[in-house]
Design an enzyme around this catalytic site. Structure first.
Site, mmCIF file in Angstrom:
data_model
loop_
_atom_site.group_PDB
_atom_site.id
_atom_site.type_symbol
_atom_site.label_atom_id
_atom_site.label_comp_id
_atom_site.label_asym_id
_atom_site.label_seq_id
_atom_site.Cartn_x
_atom_site.Cartn_y
_atom_site.Cartn_z
ATOM 1 N N ARG A 1 -6.104 1.939 18.057
ATOM 2 C CA ARG A 1 -5.965 0.612 17.930
ATOM 3 C C ARG A 1 -5.854 -0.157 19.206
ATOM 4 O O ARG A 1 -5.892 -1.401 19.614
ATOM 5 C CB ARG A 1 -4.703 0.248 16.592
ATOM 6 C CG ARG A 1 -5.490 0.598 15.487
ATOM 7 C CD ARG A 1 -4.086 0.096 14.424
ATOM 8 N NE ARG A 1 -5.017 0.265 13.276
ATOM 9 C CZ ARG A 1 -4.103 0.357 12.207
ATOM 10 N NH1 ARG A 1 -2.820 0.281 12.111
ATOM 11 N NH2 ARG A 1 -5.001 0.405 10.945
ATOM 12 N N ARG B 1 -7.477 -3.043 9.654
ATOM 13 C CA ARG B 1 -6.380 -4.062 10.474
ATOM 14 C C ARG B 1 -7.152 -4.663 11.716
ATOM 15 O O ARG B 1 -6.807 -6.059 12.272
ATOM 16 C CB ARG B 1 -5.093 -3.506 10.771
ATOM 17 C CG ARG B 1 -4.458 -2.904 9.396
ATOM 18 C CD ARG B 1 -2.868 -2.568 9.619
ATOM 19 N NE ARG B 1 -2.364 -1.905 8.613
ATOM 20 C CZ ARG B 1 -2.096 -2.149 7.475
ATOM 21 N NH1 ARG B 1 -2.365 -3.556 7.041
ATOM 22 N NH2 ARG B 1 -1.908 -1.217 6.520
ATOM 23 N N LYS C 1 -4.306 5.839 14.597
ATOM 24 C CA LYS C 1 -4.399 5.249 13.375
ATOM 25 C C LYS C 1 -5.842 5.179 12.872
ATOM 26 O O LYS C 1 -6.628 6.204 13.361
ATOM 27 C CB LYS C 1 -3.787 3.973 13.353
ATOM 28 C CG LYS C 1 -2.580 3.769 13.764
ATOM 29 C CD LYS C 1 -1.585 4.302 12.762
ATOM 30 C CE LYS C 1 -0.146 4.396 12.992
ATOM 31 N NZ LYS C 1 0.782 5.076 11.796
ATOM 32 N N ASP D 1 2.127 -0.854 12.077
ATOM 33 C CA ASP D 1 0.874 -1.334 11.674
ATOM 34 C C ASP D 1 0.599 -2.800 11.994
ATOM 35 O O ASP D 1 -0.580 -3.291 11.704
ATOM 36 C CB ASP D 1 0.609 -1.149 9.943
ATOM 37 C CG ASP D 1 0.638 0.273 9.616
ATOM 38 O OD1 ASP D 1 0.277 1.090 10.127
ATOM 39 O OD2 ASP D 1 0.973 0.351 8.540
ATOM 40 N N SER E 1 6.983 9.366 12.156
ATOM 41 C CA SER E 1 5.963 9.235 11.112
ATOM 42 C C SER E 1 6.615 9.440 9.683
ATOM 43 O O SER E 1 6.759 10.540 9.161
ATOM 44 C CB SER E 1 4.913 10.238 11.171
ATOM 45 O OG SER E 1 3.914 10.481 10.217
ATOM 46 N N LYS F 1 0.916 -1.075 -0.038
ATOM 47 C CA LYS F 1 0.062 -0.067 -0.096
ATOM 48 C C LYS F 1 0.763 1.467 0.044
ATOM 49 O O LYS F 1 0.709 2.249 -0.719
ATOM 50 C CB LYS F 1 -0.928 0.157 1.547
ATOM 51 C CG LYS F 1 -2.145 1.013 1.384
ATOM 52 C CD LYS F 1 -3.156 0.793 1.881
ATOM 53 C CE LYS F 1 -2.983 0.419 3.512
ATOM 54 N NZ LYS F 1 -2.862 1.849 4.109
ATOM 55 N N SER F 2 1.889 1.259 0.873
ATOM 56 C CA SER F 2 2.646 2.587 0.770
ATOM 57 C C SER F 2 3.375 2.940 -0.486
ATOM 58 O O SER F 2 3.325 3.888 -0.798
ATOM 59 C CB SER F 2 3.805 2.258 2.000
ATOM 60 O OG SER F 2 3.304 2.207 3.114
ATOM 61 N N ARG G 1 -9.015 12.063 12.280
ATOM 62 C CA ARG G 1 -7.514 12.046 12.602
ATOM 63 C C ARG G 1 -6.705 13.192 12.597
ATOM 64 O O ARG G 1 -7.142 14.279 11.721
ATOM 65 C CB ARG G 1 -6.955 10.823 11.409
ATOM 66 C CG ARG G 1 -7.603 9.543 11.762
ATOM 67 C CD ARG G 1 -7.143 8.390 10.814
ATOM 68 N NE ARG G 1 -5.536 8.104 10.976
ATOM 69 C CZ ARG G 1 -4.687 7.545 10.166
ATOM 70 N NH1 ARG G 1 -5.329 6.753 9.307
ATOM 71 N NH2 ARG G 1 -3.643 7.179 10.593
ATOM 72 N N ARG H 1 2.788 6.114 -3.211
ATOM 73 C CA ARG H 1 3.811 6.794 -3.823
ATOM 74 C C ARG H 1 4.279 6.696 -5.075
ATOM 75 O O ARG H 1 4.602 7.574 -5.927
ATOM 76 C CB ARG H 1 5.197 6.438 -2.848
ATOM 77 C CG ARG H 1 5.049 6.904 -1.272
ATOM 78 C CD ARG H 1 6.000 6.118 -0.550
ATOM 79 N NE ARG H 1 6.192 6.556 0.939
ATOM 80 C CZ ARG H 1 5.407 6.077 1.935
ATOM 81 N NH1 ARG H 1 4.201 5.802 1.572
ATOM 82 N NH2 ARG H 1 5.565 6.829 3.024
HETATM 83 C C1 S3P Z 1 2.786 4.838 6.261
HETATM 84 C C2 S3P Z 1 3.301 5.249 7.581
HETATM 85 C C3 S3P Z 1 2.438 5.023 8.726
HETATM 86 C C4 S3P Z 1 1.539 3.710 8.643
HETATM 87 C C5 S3P Z 1 0.836 3.753 7.404
HETATM 88 C C6 S3P Z 1 1.538 3.943 6.232
HETATM 89 C C7 S3P Z 1 3.150 5.539 4.958
HETATM 90 O O1 S3P Z 1 1.969 5.961 9.459
HETATM 91 O O2 S3P Z 1 0.899 3.423 9.831
HETATM 92 O O3 S3P Z 1 -0.241 2.565 7.254
HETATM 93 O O4 S3P Z 1 2.962 4.684 4.019
HETATM 94 O O5 S3P Z 1 3.935 6.407 4.942
HETATM 95 P P1 S3P Z 1 2.707 6.973 10.042
HETATM 96 O O6 S3P Z 1 3.387 7.815 9.161
HETATM 97 O O7 S3P Z 1 1.500 7.892 10.689
HETATM 98 O O8 S3P Z 1 3.255 6.417 11.187
#
Ligand code: S3P
Length: 450
Positions: free
Chosen positions: A358, A403, A354, A327, A174, A28-29, A129, A33
């Site tokens: 959580r 999750r 989150k 996560d 983060s 996903k990340s 959030r 990007r």
């Molecule tokens: C992510 C960063 C994390 C993670 C999220 C994906 C990302 O969050 O919890 O699911 O893709 O940069 P934080 O940056 O708030 O820690």
């Protein structure tokens, strides 16, 4: 999970061995990007194997709204024709990021130094959030945010007309905040510097390097210092997205706790900034082997084999590992419930902001399933009941959090009685194939009414 509507409860029942190969969707990340950097470069970026879950589809739609041409040419094959650095057009509609904190925070970063304004919203979870963590540094570039109280969405961001470079020390660990600052730095003259006291996932830095950005990372006594020189063109890329280790965690952990299981997960991403769960599971006595390590698209990957592990032991998870497994705490707590002894999880205040709180969500559901959980502001601990020792037999609340839903469905496979989640729809944000994939491995899982 944008549309309000009728919840879809799902139930997981005690299951026989899980076995086979689990084809986990794309990371996903990395997928977010890839779309965003593709949209910021001129020419065609081709992406294979991205996650096609709701979160990423919202980011794709957002990139179109900012002027990029984003096409799904075939399942798992996407093409992006970007606008160039600083070339985002002003969207003529509100940008709906659904459930995705990563989507909205990275996109706000990418547009913060373009001379346009855009309004962002999301579902009930996302709109609760905190966004101040990104609007604070983006204000230093000259962008202005007008949101609801306590910095929440819906929010309009007015991009800086004459952005100034920023040196920013992250107040929270983060990757989203780090990435928002770096993406804002792309269209800013001079050097933008981010200092992170605790390293977080570095997909943005890796991908910016691949796209030809001028970026360097140094480990120093004050932390990891990332320096980006702005206003250079990005070169479009061909990107292969590795499989998501955070999604793989559900199949892997279910295999560890369901008697007789053996599951192979091919090609999962093993970026060290994401690998904390697997280190922790090994320390707990999990039978995991990594086979065929290799590099794909600038990210390390391997095939992971997980076998039923009846002798799991609780451990104290080091607080400094939290960022590398942030996560994965919900599913770790499920494994901890099936281990002997106590698992302590300190240094995790970020879990409270989150997709849901959580710590609270897992504590509530695990307690309902007969597991003792203690919590504090930034820590929690789970008293394991040993292999086969979790009573289950409860319906748990999931708070629009994918999750949480998947974690409790995995618990239901190994508990003494079925576990029902109140709503499984959020699973589609990150892992639409979850139900079919787990059923294919032998899990007894489906809609509660079925
Ligand atoms: C992510 C960063 C994390 C993670 C999220 C994906 C990302 O969050 O919890 O699911 O893709 O940069 P934080 O940056 O708030 O820690």
């Amino acid at each position: 999970m944008t549309a309000p509507g009728t919840p879809v409860p799902m139930t997981a029942r005690p299951s026989g061995p899980l076995s086979g190969t689990a084809a986990i969707p794309g990371d996903k990340s990395v997928s977010h990007r890839a779309l965003i950097l593709g949209a910021l470069s001129v020419g065609e970026t081709r992406i294979t194997g991205p996650l096609e879950g709701e979160d990423v589809l919202h980011t794709a739609a957002a990139m179109r709204a900012f002027g990029a041409e984003v096409t799904r040419q075939a399942p798992g094959r996407w093409s992006v024709h970007g606008t160039g650095t600083g070339g985002f057009a002003e969207p003529d509609q509100v940008i709906d990021c659904g459930n995705s904190g990563t989507g909205v925070r990275l996109i706000m970063g990418a547009m913060a130094t373009c001379p346009i304004r855009a309004t962002f919203t999301g579902d009930a979870s996302l709109n609760s959030r905190p966004m101040g963590r990104i609007t604070d540094p983006l204000a230093l570039f000259g962008a202005q945010a007008h949101g609801r109280s306590r910095g929440r969405l819906p929010m309009t961001l007015v991009g800086a007309r004459a952005p100034v470079p920023v040196r920013y020390r992250l107040p929270v660990a983060s990757a989203q905040v780090k990435s928002a600052v770096l993406l804002a730095g792309l269209n800013t003259p001079g050097e933008t510097v981010v200092i992170e006291p605790t390293p977080t996932r570095d997909h943005t830095e890796r991908m910016l390097t691949a796209f030809g950005a001028r970026i360097r990372t140094e480990d120093t006594p004050e932390g990891r210092v990332i320096t980006l020189t702005g206003q250079s063109e990005l070169r479009p890329q061909r990107l292969a997205v590795p499989r998501d280790p955070s999604s793989a965690a559900f199949a892997v952990c279910a295999a560890l706790i369901v008697p007789g299981s053996e599951v192979l997960v091919p090609g999962i991403g093993l970026n060290p900034t994401r690998g904390g769960l697997y280190e922790t599971l090994r320390e707990m006595g999990a039978d995991l082997s990594f086979e065929n390590p290799r590099d794909e698209g600038g990210e390390p990957v391997a095939d992971l084999r997980a076998r039923y592990s009846p002798d799991l032991r609780g451990i104290a998870v080091p607080a400094e590992r939290a960022a590398a497994m942030i996560d994965e705490y919900p599913i770790l707590s499920v494994v901890a419930a099936c281990a002997s002894g106590v698992t302590e999880m300190p240094g995790v205040s970020e879990l409270r902001v989150k997709e849901s709180d959580r710590i609270a969500a897992m504590a509530e559901g695990l307690s309902a399933c007969g597991v003792t959980v203690e919590t504090g502001p930034d820590w929690w601990q789970v008293a394991g009941r040993g292999a086969g020792g979790v009573p289950g037999g409860a319906t748990v609340r999931t708070f629009l959090d994918h999750r949480i839903a998947m974690s409790f469905l995995c618990l239901g496979l190994a508990a003494q009685a079925p576990v029902t989640v109140d709503d499984g729809r959020a699973i589609a944000t990150s892992f639409p194939e979850f139900g079919a994939l787990m059923t294919g491995l032998g899990a007894s899982l489906g809609q509660a009414s079925a």
